[in-house]
Every structure is written in structure tokens, then in C-alpha cells.
Design a protein around this motif. Structure first.
Motif, short mmCIF file in Angstrom:
data_model
loop_
_atom_site.label_atom_id
_atom_site.label_comp_id
_atom_site.label_asym_id
_atom_site.label_seq_id
_atom_site.Cartn_x
_atom_site.Cartn_y
_atom_site.Cartn_z
N UNK A 1 0.92 -1.32 0.01
CA UNK A 1 0.05 -0.13 0.00
C UNK A 1 0.77 1.29 -0.10
N UNK A 2 1.91 1.27 0.87
CA UNK A 2 2.79 2.42 0.71
C UNK A 2 3.60 2.86 -0.30
N UNK A 3 3.96 1.69 -1.17
CA UNK A 3 4.66 1.81 -2.34
C UNK A 3 3.98 2.13 -3.78
N UNK A 4 2.58 1.57 -3.76
CA UNK A 4 1.72 1.78 -4.96
C UNK A 4 0.59 2.54 -4.86
N UNK A 5 0.14 2.66 -3.50
CA UNK A 5 -1.23 3.50 -3.68
C UNK A 5 -2.68 2.76 -3.22
N UNK A 6 -3.60 3.58 -3.09
CA UNK A 6 -4.70 3.08 -2.75
C UNK A 6 -5.42 2.14 -3.95
N UNK A 7 -5.56 2.62 -5.06
CA UNK A 7 -6.02 1.95 -5.95
C UNK A 7 -5.44 0.57 -6.28
N UNK A 8 -4.16 0.51 -6.47
CA UNK A 8 -3.55 -0.68 -6.91
C UNK A 8 -3.63 -1.73 -5.73
N UNK A 9 -3.64 -1.32 -4.69
CA UNK A 9 -4.00 -2.04 -3.30
C UNK A 9 -5.44 -2.79 -3.63
N UNK A 10 -6.49 -1.96 -3.65
CA UNK A 10 -7.71 -2.52 -4.10
C UNK A 10 -7.57 -3.73 -5.21
N UNK A 11 -7.13 -3.10 -6.23
CA UNK A 11 -6.92 -4.06 -7.44
C UNK A 11 -6.31 -5.34 -7.17
N UNK A 12 -5.18 -5.36 -6.29
CA UNK A 12 -4.41 -6.59 -6.11
C UNK A 12 -5.12 -7.57 -5.17
N UNK A 13 -6.05 -7.05 -4.04
CA UNK A 13 -6.74 -7.80 -3.31
C UNK A 13 -7.82 -8.44 -4.13
N UNK A 14 -8.49 -7.58 -4.69
CA UNK A 14 -9.63 -7.98 -5.46
C UNK A 14 -9.45 -9.14 -6.52
N UNK A 15 -8.03 -8.99 -7.15
CA UNK A 15 -7.72 -9.73 -8.44
C UNK A 15 -7.10 -11.13 -7.65
N UNK A 16 -6.48 -11.23 -6.42
CA UNK A 16 -6.20 -12.33 -6.00
C UNK A 16 -7.41 -13.09 -5.43
N UNK A 17 -8.48 -12.56 -4.89
CA UNK A 17 -9.68 -13.29 -4.37
C UNK A 17 -10.54 -13.83 -5.44
#
Length: 225
Positions: free
Chosen positions: A15-31
């Protein structure tokens, strides 16, 4: 819980290195990929309960993340992942499952089929909390030609109970000190249950394999005598 803490730290760093949007997308994509792309077969820890709980913890400690957006998105991703699995099973049939992985995967599929036949509608809901069943039950339901609307309703219930529920548990574990201990206990229960279920499945598979070996050699030895 050490593995959950480690994942929590990794998510915070991401989250600290990429930002909020990419964090959301990463978690959703993994699920989503955990069930839709069978990723949960190979890395269940990264796509399962610990990911949800850890992302909830991160949301509680970050003012930039919105827990409602995160949890609802996880629920939708979980729902869509199972929908894809169901449609793949219905479209390509049993042959699609037969091409999945090696012997261990095939044994897991057999166990999942038995689980689905025994519990039907509830199997889709309960499977959310079982790493291997979570991956294969939607496909097995599709192969078994489960009524689409029954699957749809069970998928919604399962996605909400698992995806939204465990994410919120992680969030409130950090956000409300009064429920922190209880939330960790609940999360530990789900994660421990997943591990125990996997171990029991493995032991049952070994026992079944030995039984089949004895059965197959028995008649042969008799005829040979």
C-alpha cells in the motif's frame, strides 16, 4: 497468526509503495483468481482467509483505505470468481476437471464431488471456508448441472459470509480495542479450521489409497494362488 501478521506487513508495504487503487485491485484480483483461475490450489494462503483478514487490518490502520469499498469489492470478486468456475464446469464438463493438476489435485476433486453431493446448496456456502473445496465446488456444481438460480443464491450468501465477513473481522480487530481479542480468535478459528480440514483430507486420501491398493491386490493374489 504469525503468517497473517507477515502478510499484513507485506500488504502494508505494498500500500505504501503503490497507492490505494492498486492495493484494492491487487486484493480483489487475488480473491477472484483464487477460484476463477484455480490459483487457490497452488497458493491458498495468499488467496484465502489470511488475505482477507490482513487487508482488513491494513484498512483499519490506513486513513486512505475505505473499508466499505474494500469489503464490498472483495465480496464481488469472490462472487464473480465462483461464477466463472461454475460456468467453466457447465461448459466443459468433467473433462475440464480431469485436466486439473496431478494425483493430489484429482483426489481433492473426488473429495469435493462427494462433499457437494452430500450437502448440495450448502456446499457452496460452507466451501468458502475450506481452501480446496473453495476452489473446486463451483466447478463441480457446474459439472453436476446444479440449477443456476440455486447456485446464484448460494454464491451470494457464501461471498458475503466469507469475503465481507472475514474482511470486516480483520478491520474491527484493529479498529475497536474492545473486540480485538475476540476478532483474532474468530480469525484464528477460520484459519485453523482450514488447516485442519486440509490435513484431514490428506490423511483420508492416504487411507483411501492404501485401501484401494489392498483391494486391488487381494483378488490378484487369490487368482495367482
Amino acid at each position: 497468526m504469525l503468517r497473517t501478521a507477515a502478510l499484513d506487513g507485506q500488504l502494508s508495504d505494498f500500500l505504501a509503495s503503490t497507492g490505494v487503487v492498486l492495493f484494492y485491485l491487487l486484493v480483489w484480483a487475488l480473491v477472484f483468481a483464487g477460484t476463477a483461475l484455480f490459483l487457490g490450489v497452488f497458493i491458498p494462503f495468499i488467496t484465502g482467509d489470511s488475505l482477507l483478514f490482513g487487508s482488513g487490518l491494513v484498512a483499519a490502520s490506513s486513513s486512505n483505505l475505505n473499508i466499505v469499498v474494500l469489503a464490498v469489492g472483495i465480496g464481488i470478486a469472490a462472487f464473480l470468481g465462483d461464477q466463472v468456475g461454475f460456468l467453466l464446469g457447465r461448459r466443459y464438463g468433467r473433462g475440464y476437471l480431469d485436466r486439473r493438476g496431478g494425483r493430489r489435485t484429482q483426489l481433492a476433486i473426488v473429495k469435493t464431488e462427494s462433499f457437494y453431493l452430500k450437502y448440495g446448496w450448502w456446499a457452496v456456502v460452507v466451501a468458502r471456508f475450506m481452501p480446496w473445496a473453495r476452489v473446486f465446488v463451483p466447478v463441480v456444481a457446474g459439472v453436476g448441472r446444479m440449477n443456476y438460480y440455486k447456485f446464484l443464491s448460494s454464491n451470494v450468501v457464501g461471498a458475503l459470509a466469507w469475503g465481507v465477513g472475514i474482511t470486516l473481522t480483520g478491520y474491527y480487530a484493529a479498529a475497536i480495542p474492545g473486540v480485538k481479542s475476540a476478532a483474532y480468535v474468530i480469525a484464528a478459528f477460520f484459519i485453523t479450521a482450514s488447516i485442519v480440514f486440509g490435513l484431514r483430507t490428506w490423511l483420508a486420501d492416504r487411507a483411501q489409497t492404501r485401501l484401494e491398493a489392498q483391494t486391488s491386490t487381494g483378488p490378484h493374489n487369490t487368482l495367482g494362488g
